[in-house]
Design a protein around this motif. Structure first.
Motif, PDB file in Angstrom:
ATOM      1  N   UNK A   1     -16.084  12.165   3.260  1.00  0.00           N
ATOM      2  CA  UNK A   1     -15.881  10.923   2.524  1.00  0.00           C
ATOM      3  C   UNK A   1     -14.699  10.175   3.124  1.00  0.00           C
ATOM      4  N   UNK A   2     -14.857   8.861   3.280  1.00  0.00           N
ATOM      5  CA  UNK A   2     -13.791   8.032   3.838  1.00  0.00           C
ATOM      6  C   UNK A   2     -13.288   7.076   2.766  1.00  0.00           C
ATOM      7  N   UNK A   3     -11.976   7.112   2.504  1.00  0.00           N
ATOM      8  CA  UNK A   3     -11.364   6.254   1.505  1.00  0.00           C
ATOM      9  C   UNK A   3     -10.412   5.272   2.177  1.00  0.00           C
ATOM     10  N   UNK A   4     -10.507   4.018   1.783  1.00  0.00           N
ATOM     11  CA  UNK A   4      -9.596   2.977   2.274  1.00  0.00           C
ATOM     12  C   UNK A   4      -8.551   2.712   1.195  1.00  0.00           C
ATOM     13  N   UNK A   5      -7.277   2.872   1.529  1.00  0.00           N
ATOM     14  CA  UNK A   5      -6.191   2.713   0.565  1.00  0.00           C
ATOM     15  C   UNK A   5      -5.343   1.492   0.904  1.00  0.00           C
ATOM     16  N   UNK A   6      -4.951   0.755  -0.126  1.00  0.00           N
ATOM     17  CA  UNK A   6      -4.017  -0.348   0.011  1.00  0.00           C
ATOM     18  C   UNK A   6      -2.622   0.134  -0.371  1.00  0.00           C
ATOM     19  N   UNK A   7      -1.622  -0.231   0.420  1.00  0.00           N
ATOM     20  CA  UNK A   7      -0.246   0.209   0.191  1.00  0.00           C
ATOM     21  C   UNK A   7       0.661  -1.013   0.082  1.00  0.00           C
ATOM     22  N   UNK A   8       1.781  -0.843  -0.636  1.00  0.00           N
ATOM     23  CA  UNK A   8       2.653  -1.987  -0.888  1.00  0.00           C
ATOM     24  C   UNK A   8       4.131  -1.600  -0.809  1.00  0.00           C
ATOM     25  N   UNK A  56      -7.670   1.649  -9.311  1.00  0.00           N
ATOM     26  CA  UNK A  56      -9.037   1.667  -8.797  1.00  0.00           C
ATOM     27  C   UNK A  56      -9.741   0.417  -9.293  1.00  0.00           C
ATOM     28  N   UNK A  57     -10.214  -0.378  -8.341  1.00  0.00           N
ATOM     29  CA  UNK A  57     -10.879  -1.642  -8.678  1.00  0.00           C
ATOM     30  C   UNK A  57      -9.998  -2.511  -9.567  1.00  0.00           C
ATOM     31  N   UNK A  58      -8.704  -2.552  -9.201  1.00  0.00           N
ATOM     32  CA  UNK A  58      -7.698  -3.427  -9.800  1.00  0.00           C
ATOM     33  C   UNK A  58      -7.362  -3.091 -11.248  1.00  0.00           C
ATOM     34  N   UNK A  59      -7.451  -1.783 -11.575  1.00  0.00           N
ATOM     35  CA  UNK A  59      -7.026  -1.304 -12.897  1.00  0.00           C
ATOM     36  C   UNK A  59      -6.371   0.057 -12.723  1.00  0.00           C
ATOM     37  N   UNK A  60      -5.307   0.328 -13.477  1.00  0.00           N
ATOM     38  CA  UNK A  60      -4.648   1.622 -13.403  1.00  0.00           C
ATOM     39  C   UNK A  60      -5.636   2.709 -13.814  1.00  0.00           C
ATOM     40  N   UNK A  61      -5.725   3.758 -13.001  1.00  0.00           N
ATOM     41  CA  UNK A  61      -6.763   4.777 -13.192  1.00  0.00           C
ATOM     42  C   UNK A  61      -6.205   6.040 -13.838  1.00  0.00           C
ATOM     43  N   UNK A  62      -7.061   6.711 -14.622  1.00  0.00           N
ATOM     44  CA  UNK A  62      -6.706   7.997 -15.200  1.00  0.00           C
ATOM     45  C   UNK A  62      -6.740   9.076 -14.114  1.00  0.00           C
ATOM     46  N   UNK A  63      -5.912  10.135 -14.245  1.00  0.00           N
ATOM     47  CA  UNK A  63      -5.831  11.169 -13.203  1.00  0.00           C
ATOM     48  C   UNK A  63      -7.163  11.850 -12.893  1.00  0.00           C
ATOM     49  N   UNK A  64      -8.026  11.980 -13.898  1.00  0.00           N
ATOM     50  CA  UNK A  64      -9.274  12.717 -13.702  1.00  0.00           C
ATOM     51  C   UNK A  64     -10.413  11.856 -13.167  1.00  0.00           C
ATOM     52  N   UNK A  69     -16.394   6.037  -2.098  1.00  0.00           N
ATOM     53  CA  UNK A  69     -16.084   5.219  -0.927  1.00  0.00           C
ATOM     54  C   UNK A  69     -16.142   3.725  -1.237  1.00  0.00           C
ATOM     55  N   UNK A  70     -16.890   3.343  -2.262  1.00  0.00           N
ATOM     56  CA  UNK A  70     -17.049   1.932  -2.593  1.00  0.00           C
ATOM     57  C   UNK A  70     -15.883   1.374  -3.403  1.00  0.00           C
ATOM     58  N   UNK A  71     -15.014   2.241  -3.902  1.00  0.00           N
ATOM     59  CA  UNK A  71     -13.909   1.793  -4.746  1.00  0.00           C
ATOM     60  C   UNK A  71     -12.836   1.064  -3.942  1.00  0.00           C
ATOM     61  N   UNK A  72     -12.227   0.062  -4.566  1.00  0.00           N
ATOM     62  CA  UNK A  72     -11.010  -0.540  -4.030  1.00  0.00           C
ATOM     63  C   UNK A  72      -9.839   0.257  -4.590  1.00  0.00           C
TER      64      UNK A  72
END
Length: 251
Positions: A1-8, A56-64, A69-72
């Motif tokens: 699986x390939x994940x693209x991450x945005x960093x700031x 994830x997809x411009x909302x703070x995500x729960x740990x679980x 791969x389609x997620x931002x």
């Protein structure tokens, strides 16, 4: 699986860029496991990663939450509140919230909330101050995860309307370089009565510093530093009422 991450902000500097491609052997990965994987791959940034949250997809995500791969996916370090558009300006919610690199007009932002049924209108103006605890700031640099910043600013306006029945809120935040005495943020609030307007105005700036992914870099005569949440553990998912930072070169 390939994940693209945005960093700031400072985290992007620590990991060497604003985007990161991560190849994962397994077919699924939780948010919590992603943070653990990043800390394993980048031990020098482990402390920053531990304090960060995953969006994830411009909302703070729960740990679980399971990632695909389609997620931002964005790694959000502690906030202080995408790439700019060609117009260098983003506005939504009937222009109530705005992110810009241009100087901010207090009158323009305030005009958005003036209402014939409201007897009180307040404008909070945040500016770059020169001295903080004796240390001289020469410039502030602001950066944002713009799509999510706009969404969370909209959320604040909605929360104010619900908490103070009928209250209106408009927020404009500046990005890029903001010099001494220049305006970085204007929050305008109107309500039928002044007590609600005062309460809503304070709520808005404290909530902005808690949940909006905007970061500031303080530039001094002898160095610079990215400034995030400075009072206790930062948790943008905790709900209203968490303490927020007061120091650091701007209101």
């Amino acid at each position: 699986m390939k994940l693209q991450l945005l960093l700031f902000a400072g985290l992007a500097e620590q990991l060497g860029g604003s985007e990161l491609t991560l190849h994962i052997e397994q077919d699924s990965l939780t948010v919590e496991a992603l943070k653990e994987k990043l800390a394993e791959l980048y031990p020098h940034a482990a402390r920053s990663l531990q304090q960060s949250f995953i969006a994830v997809n411009q909302a703070y995500a729960e740990p679980e939450l399971l990632l695909t791969e389609k997620d931002e996916i964005a790694v959000i370090p502690p906030v202080s509140g995408g790439e700019p558009t060609e117009e260098d300006l983003l506005q939504t919610s009937g222009n109530l919230v705005c992110i810009t690199k241009d100087p901010i007009s207090v009158e323009e932002v305030t005009g958005k909330v003036i209402h014939p049924n409201h007897g009180a209108t307040l404008s909070f103006v945040g500016t770059t101050r020169e001295f903080t605890f004796g240390k001289r700031t020469t410039l502030l640099e602001y950066e944002a995860y713009e799509p999510m910043a706009l969404k969370t600013m909209e959320q604040i306006c909605s929360e104010i309307g619900e908490r103070w029945d009928g209250a209106l809120c408009a927020i404009t935040h500046r990005l890029g370089s903001v010099g001494i005495g220049e305006i970085s943020v204007v929050i305008a609030v109107s309500a039928p009565h002044r007590a609600a307007a005062y309460e809503a105005s304070r709520y808005a700036i404290e909530r902005l510093k808690q949940i909006v992914p905007i970061w500031k870099k303080e530039i001094w005569e002898d160095g610079s530093e990215w400034k995030g949440h400075q009072l206790g553990p930062w948790d943008p998912t905790a709900g209203p009422g968490q303490s927020t930072p007061e120091g650091g070169g701007a209101a």
